[in-house]
Design an enzyme around this catalytic site. Structure first.
Site, PDB file in Angstrom:
ATOM      1  CG  ASP A 101      -2.114   1.158   1.287  1.00  0.00           C
ATOM      2  OD1 ASP A 101      -2.970   1.060   0.322  1.00  0.00           O
ATOM      3  OD2 ASP A 101      -1.485   1.948   1.983  1.00  0.00           O
ATOM      4  CE1 TYR A 229      -4.070   7.669   0.297  1.00  0.00           C
ATOM      5  CE2 TYR A 229      -3.933   7.762   2.784  1.00  0.00           C
ATOM      6  CZ  TYR A 229      -4.142   7.222   1.463  1.00  0.00           C
ATOM      7  OH  TYR A 229      -4.391   5.714   1.529  1.00  0.00           O
ATOM      8  CG  HIS A 294      -5.958  -2.912  -0.273  1.00  0.00           C
ATOM      9  ND1 HIS A 294      -4.944  -2.767  -1.340  1.00  0.00           N
ATOM     10  CD2 HIS A 294      -5.515  -2.226   0.967  1.00  0.00           C
ATOM     11  CE1 HIS A 294      -4.052  -1.717  -0.817  1.00  0.00           C
ATOM     12  NE2 HIS A 294      -4.515  -1.288   0.277  1.00  0.00           N
TER      13      HIS A 294
END
Length: 315
Positions: A101, A229, A294
């Protein structure tokens, strides 16, 4: 688990919490969002028993590692700088790198910026994507999926933290870690994470696992993790000098066929039509695991440990 050692290392102006186990060649594990060193608990135990020193930090902003307040302090240059400083503090010249990730994104950049410190890379979930010359990453995601896409929702400081605060943190982790929907997550503001149904706990997670994550995030908050982010476009600006630089280390890439990152438009084609190999010329293996979502290293811990070992033992 009680055999795992916990230490604090000073690096790049922050104090970093590090979990480690074993002796031998070093494997450095990089976790993703919203995780901790703990995501690698199974791999630490299994790979240390095979003659490796396994090192898994809480990355900047997470767990028991410092979390600088400004989002501008979370660029990939900061995070890679933390990790180079960690290796220096440990007296380690080169490592086997394993990422998942956001940890995978950091690992790609680590190999681009400091290939001299990496023996080989096993990366999961997020394939390498070369830097686009004109489109910033968050802008590209917004154009593709709209303002409700989770990465776009994460941009406004404080907004998603408020949303997260309205749901029990343990339930939030069940929601995130237990999700098996491969479609890109779009969550309108009026619904929010608070409005999503909490799935049952998957067999590969225990209540103790969930409570460990929840307790650390209850103490730390989510802002440091979200700042990755929020700094993504700034990272794009700062990494302009490395445009076109290939990944020059041996690589194995693993993804689940139910992983939401694998279903982003264009990703399957990029991985499977040869362009991935052009950008990562020493890409030796691509593994697509069937029926896996995921959080691959937690969902299939034994298989992932074996995949890592089978690759790095060659070097």
């Amino acid at each position: 688990m009680e055999k795992i050692e916990h230490t604090t290392v000073t690096t790049n102006g922050i104090k970093m919490h590090v979990a480690s186990l074993g002796s031998g060649p070093v494997i450095l594990f990089l976790h993703g969002f919203p995780e901790l060193w703990y995501t690698w608990r199974h791999q630490l135990l299994s790979l240390s028993s095979l003659g490796y020193r396994c090192v898994a930090p809480d990355l900047r902003g997470y767990g028991d590692t410092d979390a600088p307040p400004s989002a501008d302090s979370y660029t990939v240059l900061h995070i890679v700088g933390d990790l180079v400083g960690l290796l220096d503090a440990l007296g380690v010249d080169k490592v086997f790198l394993v990422g998942h990730d956001w940890g995978a994104i950091i690992a790609w950049h680590f190999c681009q910026l400091r290939p001299d410190r990496v023996n080989a890379l096993v990366n999961m979930s997020v394939a390498y994507r070369p830097r686009h010359p004109t489109v910033k990453p968050v802008d590209g995601m917004r154009a593709l999926f709209g303002d409700d896409f989770y990465i776009c929702r994460f941009q406004e400081p404080g907004e998603i933290e408020e949303d997260f605060a309205q749901i029990d943190t343990a339930n939030l982790f069940k929601l995130i870690l237990g999700s098996r929907n491969p479609r890109p997550p779009c969550i309108p503001k009026e619904v929010g994470f608070r409005g999503l149904p909490v799935p049952p706990l998957p067999s590969w997670l225990s209540e103790d696992d969930i409570n460990y994550f929840a307790s650390k995030f209850n103490h730390k908050g989510f802002t440091g993790a979200l700042n990755y982010y929020r700094a993504w476009n700034l990272s794009w600006e700062l990494t302009a000098p490395w445009s076109g630089v290939q990944i020059q280390v041996p690589v194995k890439f693993i993804v689940g066929d139910q992983d939401l990152t694998y279903h982003i438009p264009g990703v399957k084609e990029y991985i499977n039509n040869g362009r991935f190999k052009q950008d990562v010329p020493f890409l030796q293996e691509v593994v697509v695991m069937e029926g896996v979502a995921h959080f691959i290293n937690q969902e299939k811990p034994e298989e992932i440990s074996k995949h890592i070992y089978d690759f790095i033992k060659k070097f």
